[in-house]
Design a protein around this motif. Structure first.
Motif, PDB file in Angstrom:
ATOM      1  N   GLN A  51       5.098   1.262   7.577  1.00 33.72           N
ATOM      2  CA  GLN A  51       6.563   1.189   7.620  1.00 33.72           C
ATOM      3  C   GLN A  51       7.049  -0.253   7.523  1.00 33.72           C
ATOM      4  OE1 GLN A  51       7.419   5.441   9.800  1.00 33.72           O
ATOM      5  NE2 GLN A  51       7.543   3.650  11.099  1.00 33.72           N
ATOM      6  N   ASP A  62      -3.807   5.061   5.970  1.00 35.54           N
ATOM      7  CA  ASP A  62      -3.500   5.777   7.206  1.00 35.54           C
ATOM      8  C   ASP A  62      -4.407   6.996   7.255  1.00 35.54           C
ATOM      9  OD1 ASP A  62      -2.421   6.395   9.643  1.00 35.54           O
ATOM     10  OD2 ASP A  62      -0.380   6.757   8.944  1.00 35.54           O
ATOM     11  N   SER A 106      -0.186  -2.124  14.131  1.00 33.16           N
ATOM     12  CA  SER A 106       0.253  -2.190  15.522  1.00 33.16           C
ATOM     13  C   SER A 106      -0.991  -2.367  16.398  1.00 33.16           C
ATOM     14  CB  SER A 106       0.982  -0.906  15.912  1.00 33.16           C
ATOM     15  OG  SER A 106       0.088   0.185  15.844  1.00 33.16           O
ATOM     16  N   THR A 146      -5.113   4.083  14.672  1.00 29.50           N
ATOM     17  CA  THR A 146      -5.554   3.760  13.316  1.00 29.50           C
ATOM     18  C   THR A 146      -5.321   2.289  12.982  1.00 29.50           C
ATOM     19  OG1 THR A 146      -5.206   6.026  12.571  1.00 29.50           O
ATOM     20  CG2 THR A 146      -5.225   4.315  10.889  1.00 29.50           C
ATOM     21  N   GLY A 147      -4.057   1.860  13.064  1.00 31.04           N
ATOM     22  CA  GLY A 147      -3.771   0.457  12.751  1.00 31.04           C
ATOM     23  C   GLY A 147      -4.628  -0.464  13.600  1.00 31.04           C
ATOM     24  N   PHE A 164      13.267   2.370  14.278  1.00 31.23           N
ATOM     25  CA  PHE A 164      12.201   1.508  13.766  1.00 31.23           C
ATOM     26  C   PHE A 164      12.627   0.844  12.468  1.00 31.23           C
ATOM     27  CE2 PHE A 164       8.593   3.694  16.211  1.00 31.23           C
ATOM     28  CZ  PHE A 164       8.441   2.601  17.045  1.00 31.23           C
ATOM     29  N   LEU A 199      12.146  -7.724  11.248  1.00 32.02           N
ATOM     30  CA  LEU A 199      10.811  -8.293  11.059  1.00 32.02           C
ATOM     31  C   LEU A 199      10.610  -8.766   9.624  1.00 32.02           C
ATOM     32  CD1 LEU A 199       8.665  -5.608  12.882  1.00 32.02           C
ATOM     33  CD2 LEU A 199       8.680  -8.030  13.361  1.00 32.02           C
TER      34      LEU A 199
HETATM   35  N1  LIG Z   1       8.053  -2.319  14.952  1.00 32.47           N
HETATM   36  C1  LIG Z   1       7.517  -1.116  14.727  1.00 32.47           C
HETATM   37  N2  LIG Z   1       6.651  -0.584  15.610  1.00 32.47           N
HETATM   38  C2  LIG Z   1       6.135   0.632  15.327  1.00 32.47           C
HETATM   39  C3  LIG Z   1       6.465   1.357  14.161  1.00 32.47           C
HETATM   40  N3  LIG Z   1       5.776   2.531  14.186  1.00 32.47           N
HETATM   41  C4  LIG Z   1       5.041   2.521  15.311  1.00 32.47           C
HETATM   42  N4  LIG Z   1       5.252   1.375  16.014  1.00 32.47           N
HETATM   43  C5  LIG Z   1       4.602   0.940  17.260  1.00 32.47           C
HETATM   44  O1  LIG Z   1       3.218   1.141  17.045  1.00 32.47           O
HETATM   45  C6  LIG Z   1       2.589   1.674  18.188  1.00 32.47           C
HETATM   46  C7  LIG Z   1       1.977   3.006  17.817  1.00 32.47           C
HETATM   47  O2  LIG Z   1       1.091   2.810  16.752  1.00 32.47           O
HETATM   48  P1  LIG Z   1       1.163   3.577  15.341  1.00 32.47           P
HETATM   49  O3  LIG Z   1       1.255   2.530  14.266  1.00 32.47           O
HETATM   50  O4  LIG Z   1       2.191   4.628  15.372  1.00 32.47           O
HETATM   51  O5  LIG Z   1      -0.281   4.224  15.332  1.00 32.47           O
HETATM   52  P2  LIG Z   1      -1.271   4.472  14.122  1.00 32.47           P
HETATM   53  O6  LIG Z   1      -1.816   3.184  13.671  1.00 32.47           O
HETATM   54  O7  LIG Z   1      -0.595   5.306  13.097  1.00 32.47           O
HETATM   55  O8  LIG Z   1      -2.466   5.274  14.812  1.00 32.47           O
HETATM   56  P3  LIG Z   1      -2.629   6.850  15.142  1.00 32.47           P
HETATM   57  O9  LIG Z   1      -1.275   7.471  14.955  1.00 32.47           O
HETATM   58  O10 LIG Z   1      -3.143   6.852  16.533  1.00 32.47           O
HETATM   59  O11 LIG Z   1      -3.626   7.343  14.146  1.00 32.47           O
HETATM   60  C8  LIG Z   1       3.660   1.743  19.243  1.00 32.47           C
HETATM   61  O12 LIG Z   1       3.598   0.563  20.014  1.00 32.47           O
HETATM   62  C9  LIG Z   1       4.973   1.775  18.439  1.00 32.47           C
HETATM   63  O13 LIG Z   1       6.018   1.170  19.131  1.00 32.47           O
HETATM   64  C10 LIG Z   1       7.382   0.762  13.254  1.00 32.47           C
HETATM   65  O14 LIG Z   1       7.724   1.291  12.198  1.00 32.47           O
HETATM   66  N5  LIG Z   1       7.861  -0.470  13.581  1.00 32.47           N
END
Ligand SMILES: Nc1nc2c(ncn2[C@@H]2O[C@H](COP(=O)(O)OP(=O)(O)OP(=O)(O)O)[C@@H](O)[C@H]2O)c(=O)[nH]1
Ligand SMILES: [Mg+2]
Length: 419
Positions: free
Chosen positions: A35, A88, A162, A167-168, A245, A252
């Protein structure tokens, strides 16, 4: 003396790499990484095609060409392609990201630049790192290699993720390590999103501690943004009522764009107002003579943010007469560094987006000590009661790995405290 401190808000080597106008391959991981990645490319593209560059046509064209070389590759039917790989473990966000870019009609992602699976990592760092990582290593590294091969000259990798998800954070740490093995001379800079302090993922502090300690070993620079801080910018400075977000990511992307877009480096002076999005300019030196010397060090710790490096980026009107002398005060920096080594300024007369004048500050300083200490402390308390540990040990992340991570981050905190 060189201390390798990882929580760098920026890293000088990267700055010079970027300045040489070579290409950067971006790796977007997980929901957050994808995102934000979209917003960053959109901001870069829109800025470089902004009609109000407020500079000569020639300068504007050079700026555009340089931005394109860094972030976009050959066009497909006249539409530039982002130099990016999207990863992802679930398809939803990737599909949304691809179609948003395609809908813009101005730039897009390559058709074969994504890797996704059916099921995410469920906010489990260990699952991302130890299961998805090895299982999909080859496919993901191949995609990255294809993107690298499109670059005439590679400056490095920009990895967006994140810290709190699975994952991230987990797969992101795994891929960064692989990049370090396979492209050891290319710079690796990770953009990491610090979770909100409360109300999110229950194991976010575990995931964060594991992410940070692993990136410490394989990344050259961590560029940190805290969700709480950006949220505040949206609420207080931009007066947004229902903050999404998308709003946060646009802030950002604006900040990242103002750092990554082309500049000329050089010395100068300025009288700028603060950046409209509220970059923290708190780098004033301590008041000399007050309080009495004996209390000085305590005072420094509480009120003063000692820096290792500051980079100021000025864009737009009057940049050449801007005064940045205040940033050269040795009192801002740790005693073993001369300001001449710790401070850099980059400029361009080309205005950024719609702002006649803008300034950005990238700072490697003590400002993250508190948030880091908080995360390590909370994770430690949970670890002490063995809460949720089985979710990690069942995927091969042992107590020993946690202990190593805690030790390492405690050392980092101590190093920054002692600046
Ligand atoms: N700034 C911002 N933070 C985000 C966004 N999406 C998720 N987060 C943050 O990221 C964290 C959650 O991680 P995600 O990125 O959703 O997780 P992922 O990497 O998809 O991992 P899984 O869903 O567990 O497979 C939390 O702290 C959220 O606040 C976004 O679009 N912008
Ligand atoms: Mg996800």
């Amino acid at each position: 003396m060189v201390l390798r401190l990882p929580i760098a808000h920026f890293f000088e080597g990267v700055c010079f790499g970027l300045f040489l106008s070579m290409s950067i391959v971006t790796v977007q991981l997980g929901q957050c990484g994808n995102q934000i990645g979209f917003e960053v490319f959109d901001a870069l593209f829109n800025d470089s095609h902004c009609p109000r560059g407020l500079c000569s046509k020639r300068e504007n064209e050079a700026y555009q060409a340089s931005c394109k070389e860094r972030f976009f590759s050959e066009e497909e039917n006249g539409v530039p392609l982002a130099r990016a790989v999207l990863v992802d473990m679930e398809p939803k966000v990737i599909n949304q990201t691809l179609s948003k870019a395609a809908r813009s009609g101005r730039w897009k992602y390559g058709q074969h630049s994504c890797f996704c699976q059916k099921q995410g990592s469920g906010n489990n760092w260990a699952y991302g790192y130890s299961v998805h990582g090895p299982r999909h290593e080859e496919s993901i590294m191949n995609l990255i290699q294809k993107e690298v091969e499109k670059c005439d000259s590679l400056s490095g990798f920009f990895i967006i993720m994140s810290m709190a998800g699975g994952t991230g954070s987990g797969l992101g740490a795994f891929i960064t390590q692989n990049l370090q093995d396979q492209y050891s001379s290319a710079l690796k800079m990770n953009q990491i999103i610090w979770p909100y302090g409360t109300g999110e993922v229950i194991v976010q502090n575990y995931n964060s501690v594991l992410t940070l300690s692993h990136l410490y070993r394989s990344s050259d620079a961590l560029l940190v943004h805290e969700n709480d801080a950006v949220h505040k910018i949206c609420a207080k400075l931009m007066n947004i009522k229902q903050i999404s977000f998308c709003d946060i990511n646009q802030v950002l992307a604006h900040q990242l764009g103002s750092v990554f877009q082309p500049t000329y480096s050089g010395e100068g002076s300025f009288h700028y107002r603060r950046n409209p999005l509220g970059i923290d300019w708190q780098v004033r030196p301590p008041l000399l003579g007050l309080p009495p010397l004996g209390k000085m060090s305590v005072n420094r710790e509480i009120h003063f943010n000692t820096s290792i490096a500051n980079l100021v980026i000025l864009r737009g009107k009057d940049v050449h007469s801007a005064d940045v002398g205040a940033f050269k005060d040795p009192a801002l920096y740790t005693s073993w560094l001369e300001p001449v080594h710790a401070f850099n300024v980059w400029k361009t007369q080309r205005a950024f987006r719609k702002y006649e004048k803008s300034a950005a500050l990238v700072s490697n300083s003590q400002s993250l000590v508190k948030p880091l200490d908080r995360i390590v402390g909370k994770a430690w308390n949970m670890f002490a009661s063995r809460a949720y540990l089985h979710q990690y040990t069942k995927f091969g992340i042992e107590e020993e790995d946690f202990l190593d991570s805690f030790t390492l981050l405690e050392q980092v905190i101590a190093s920054y405290c002692n600046l």
